[in-house]
Design an enzyme around this catalytic site. Structure first.
Site, PDB file in Angstrom:
ATOM      1  N   GLY A 211       1.070  -1.327  -0.175  1.00  0.00           N
ATOM      2  CA  GLY A 211      -0.098  -0.130  -0.113  1.00  0.00           C
ATOM      3  C   GLY A 211       0.822   1.278   0.035  1.00  0.00           C
ATOM      4  N   PRO A 213       2.313   5.050   1.279  1.00  0.00           N
ATOM      5  CA  PRO A 213       2.702   5.292   2.676  1.00  0.00           C
ATOM      6  C   PRO A 213       1.569   6.015   3.148  1.00  0.00           C
ATOM      7  CG  PRO A 213       4.454   6.050   0.801  1.00  0.00           C
ATOM      8  CD  PRO A 213       3.047   5.446  -0.037  1.00  0.00           C
ATOM      9  N   GLY A 214       1.470   5.627   4.555  1.00  0.00           N
ATOM     10  CA  GLY A 214       0.482   6.290   5.406  1.00  0.00           C
ATOM     11  C   GLY A 214      -0.905   5.527   5.550  1.00  0.00           C
ATOM     12  N   GLY A 216      -1.701   2.537   6.773  1.00  0.00           N
ATOM     13  CA  GLY A 216      -1.794   1.755   7.859  1.00  0.00           C
ATOM     14  C   GLY A 216      -1.166   0.486   8.054  1.00  0.00           C
ATOM     15  N   LYS A 217      -0.247   0.278   7.011  1.00  0.00           N
ATOM     16  CA  LYS A 217       0.429  -1.278   7.057  1.00  0.00           C
ATOM     17  C   LYS A 217       1.016  -1.742   8.406  1.00  0.00           C
ATOM     18  CE  LYS A 217       3.055  -0.064   3.388  1.00  0.00           C
ATOM     19  NZ  LYS A 217       2.644   1.320   3.297  1.00  0.00           N
ATOM     20  N   THR A 218       1.880  -0.733   8.940  1.00  0.00           N
ATOM     21  CA  THR A 218       2.497  -1.064  10.155  1.00  0.00           C
ATOM     22  C   THR A 218       1.393  -1.299  11.201  1.00  0.00           C
ATOM     23  OG1 THR A 218       4.562   0.218   9.588  1.00  0.00           O
ATOM     24  CG2 THR A 218       4.369  -0.191  11.780  1.00  0.00           C
ATOM     25  N   GLU A 434      -6.431  34.117 -10.087  1.00  0.00           N
ATOM     26  CA  GLU A 434      -7.258  33.078  -9.374  1.00  0.00           C
ATOM     27  C   GLU A 434      -8.657  33.307  -9.654  1.00  0.00           C
ATOM     28  OE1 GLU A 434      -6.104  30.624  -7.783  1.00  0.00           O
ATOM     29  OE2 GLU A 434      -3.982  31.574  -8.019  1.00  0.00           O
ATOM     30  N   HIS A 437      -9.508  31.093 -12.635  1.00  0.00           N
ATOM     31  CA  HIS A 437      -9.548  29.563 -12.369  1.00  0.00           C
ATOM     32  C   HIS A 437     -10.986  29.424 -11.886  1.00  0.00           C
ATOM     33  CE1 HIS A 437      -5.533  28.505 -13.112  1.00  0.00           C
ATOM     34  NE2 HIS A 437      -4.866  29.139 -12.173  1.00  0.00           N
ATOM     35  N   ASP A 509       0.710  26.242 -14.106  1.00  0.00           N
ATOM     36  CA  ASP A 509      -0.449  25.722 -14.632  1.00  0.00           C
ATOM     37  C   ASP A 509      -0.329  25.341 -15.908  1.00  0.00           C
ATOM     38  OD1 ASP A 509      -1.947  26.950 -12.561  1.00  0.00           O
ATOM     39  OD2 ASP A 509      -2.128  28.802 -13.533  1.00  0.00           O
TER      40      ASP A 509
END
Length: 630
Positions: A211, A213-214, A216-218, A434, A437, A509
């Site tokens: 998965g 990083p982050g 929740g594997k550990t 902005e 956008h 952009d």
């Protein structure tokens, strides 16, 4: 009797207790200082006698002023003068056969003998040998130990999980229901193996958690340790390889030997890609020590018998670089994908982390879950922690919804730099950029709803427009991609319309839009001219393992057509953005003016300002953003 008398005596905080090794070192140091002082005092006592020349000594003898003498080793004289004038010593510089006669004539008492040997001198002469023997003994004692002691290079650095604090269980892991189901089966096999062996089923020998990083594997591995009532050993893949040749393979052997001794048990290896990369990537120039470690691991895993009850669990976020021999059945024959959580999973994760801090009644966990698409479990935990820090900084007793939203914006957009000095002319350019956008979100069919637009610098961007998808999307159509490019070029088009020229703020952009257009043509087959053909095959450089790169596998004529298609997409999308903004110039002016006045404008405010219909009650922070980089 008073209860106070029953309380145990607390240690004096002013006298901290030293560790055992430090106490030994302190005692040894004090002992050496004491020996040094005794040696100095002893030498001073022995050296109190006044040394006089031999000629003066003979004169004293002739004048009957010498009381007694002791001739030491035939060349040194120690004696005392009469009338209590103290001891003296002298050295006989030459052979003097008349010395004894002169002493007898002068009435001097004569003794003799060898020079006394100082016990301290004997101690000093033997001290290096004693220290050497002690050092050798100490080093051998260290070898018999484990951990970080000297010469324990070949020992495994696996640490056994001990339940010394609150136990982590599967209930503490949210958003990974499928992964928990797979791992619960492993735990159940260790606790009740007869259930599976009764019908001849065999549990997988190795489980690989894969998965981003982050995700929740550990944490899942910690939950397994908390759920399974069996020994749990864990170590990192980088702990196997050291500077000494053969250490990695030795540690692998020791790790699996520990597993056999404590079976049934679980061995967890974190960051497996540190040691399990594909062999032969360098064609002879690779890391041979890492390959030896991997070979030993392959042999140990393949040699395990299922009846031993030892299960290997590993975690990695780079399964593409692992050696194929690791992934075959009989080794890591089950892969559990630990994916990014969906909106339901994010809500469950936020509930777990928010339960650890006091939250206000205005906190809407479901709205925060919808407002954080693409966030991992670690990201969500960080958002809650940042919100708690913000609330504490402002003197609050509870974490409010405003704190969570500010923490989310800080993590996703970067820290707001309100103190940055921007000239009025440049500030106006940023506002129109902005606004270009943001306005296009309301005039394009496939655009995601806008969340907020701001000209407050965040991170490295001078302004940011954030949009929020209605739902978690895993595939995107051609219409959405074209509208996305149009929105990305909206700032460029707004600057061109307003000032007749563009600025360097459109750099990011243009890069994003060009990348999307090129991938549409080369990877996703969205070009009517070139058709559904993949251009630019993935390559695997031999010195980088399986790092992905792209090489040119098409002709110059095809490359020219690709460039033309990418250019055509960019030109048409820029023209679309320009036409829309030109037809709605009054709205562009109003939105830019509102940004100059308020700095940050949210979706609901823009709809009221420009007369657009109300949207659903969705407030969140951007999965997607267009920014004007600093």
């Amino acid at each position: 009797m008073s209860n106070r008398s029953q309380e145990p005596k607390k240690p004096d905080p002013g006298l901290p207790k030293l560790p055992f090794n430090n106490r030994i070192a302190l005692i040894t140091l004090l002992g050496l200082i004491a020996l040094f002082v005794l040696l100095v005092v002893y030498n001073n006592e022995r050296g109190f006698a006044t040394e006089i020349p031999y000629s003066v000594f003979l004169a004293y003898v002739d004048q009957n002023e010498v009381d007694d003498v002791k001739i030491v080793d035939g060349f040194e004289i120690l004696g005392n003068l009469t009338r209590d004038r103290g001891p003296f010593k002298t050295t006989i510089p030459y052979h003097d056969p008349q010395l004894l006669n002169r002493l007898e004539t002068g009435g001097v008492r004569i003794t003799g003998g060898p020079k006394p040997v100082s016990p301290f001198r004997i101690f000093l002469e033997f001290l290096p040998w004693v220290l050497g023997i002690f050092f050798i003994w100490f080093m051998f004692r260290q070898v018999q130990g484990s951990g970080n002691r000297a010469f324990s290079f070949g020992k495994s650095r696996a640490k056994r999980y001990l339940d010394t604090s609150k136990k982590i269980s599967f209930t503490d892991v949210a958003g990974q229901e499928e992964a928990k189901y797979e791992l619960e089966e492993v735990v159940e096999f260790l606790c009740n193996p007869a259930k599976f062996s009764r019908i001849g089923a065999k549990i997988p020998k190795g489980v690989l958690l894969v998965g981003m990083p982050g995700t929740g594997k550990t944490l899942l591995a910690k939950a397994i340790a908390g759920e399974a009532n069996v020994p749990f050993f864990h170590m990192s893949g980088s702990d196997f390889v050291e500077m000494f040749v053969g250490v990695g393979a030795s540690r692998v052997r020791d790790l699996f030997e520990q597993g056999r001794k404590h079976s049934p048990c679980i061995l967890f290896i974190d960051e497996l890609d540190a040691v399990g990369r594909t062999r032969g990537a360098g064609y002879g120039g690779g890391h041979d020590e890492r390959e030896q470690t991997l070979n030993q691991m392959l042999v140990e895993m393949d040699g395990f018998d299922t009846k031993d009850g030892v299960i290997i669990i590993a975690a990695t976020n780079r399964p593409d670089v692992l050696d194929p021999a690791l992934l075959r059945p009989g080794r890591f024959d089950r892969q559990v994908v630990v994916d990014m959580p969906d909106v339901k999973g994010r809500e469950e994760i936020l509930k777990i982390h928010s339960s650890k801090v006091p939250v206000g009644n205005d906190v809407d966990i479901n709205r925060m879950a919808r407002a954080t698409p693409g966030c991992s479990g670690a990201d969500l935990a960080n958002i809650v922690n940042e919100a708690a820090l913000l609330a504490a900084r402002n003197g609050k007793d509870q974490v409010g919804m405003a704190d969570l939203e500010e923490a989310r914006d800080k993590i996703m957009m970067g820290l707001a730099r309100r103190s940055k000095v921007i000239q009025p002319v440049e500030r106006e350019i940023i506002a129109f950029h902005e606004a270009g956008h943001a306005l296009l979100h309301y005039h394009l069919e496939h655009a995601d709803p806008l969340h907020k637009v701001t000209i407050v610098p965040h991170g490295r961007a001078l302004g940011v427009s954030f949009s929020l998808p209605e739902n978690d999307m895993y595939t995107r159509g051609k219409g959405w991609l074209l509208d996305r490019i149009t929105i990305t070029m909206g700032g460029y088009a707004a600057e061109k319309l307003r000032y007749g020229e563009t600025s360097t703020g459109a750099q990011n952009d243009i890069e994003q839009a060009t990348e999307l257009a090129r991938r549409m043509v080369c990877e996703w087959g969205m070009s009517d001219t070139l058709g559904p053909v993949s251009y630019g095959q993935k390559d695997e450089p031999i010195f980088l393992g399986k790092e992905i790169a792209r090489h040119k596998d098409y002709s110059e004529e095809t490359a020219r057509h690709i460039d033309q298609e990418v250019g055509a997409i960019m030109s048409s999308r820029l023209q679309t953005a320009t036409d829309l903004l030109q037809r709605n110039d009054d709205q562009l002016q109003m939105l830019a003016k509102a940004l100059l006045e308020r700095e940050t404008v949210e979706d609901a405010e823009i709809r009221i300002l420009l007369g657009f219909p109300e949207y659903g009650d969705i407030s969140g922070g951007g999965a997607l953003a267009e920014g004007r980089p600093a």
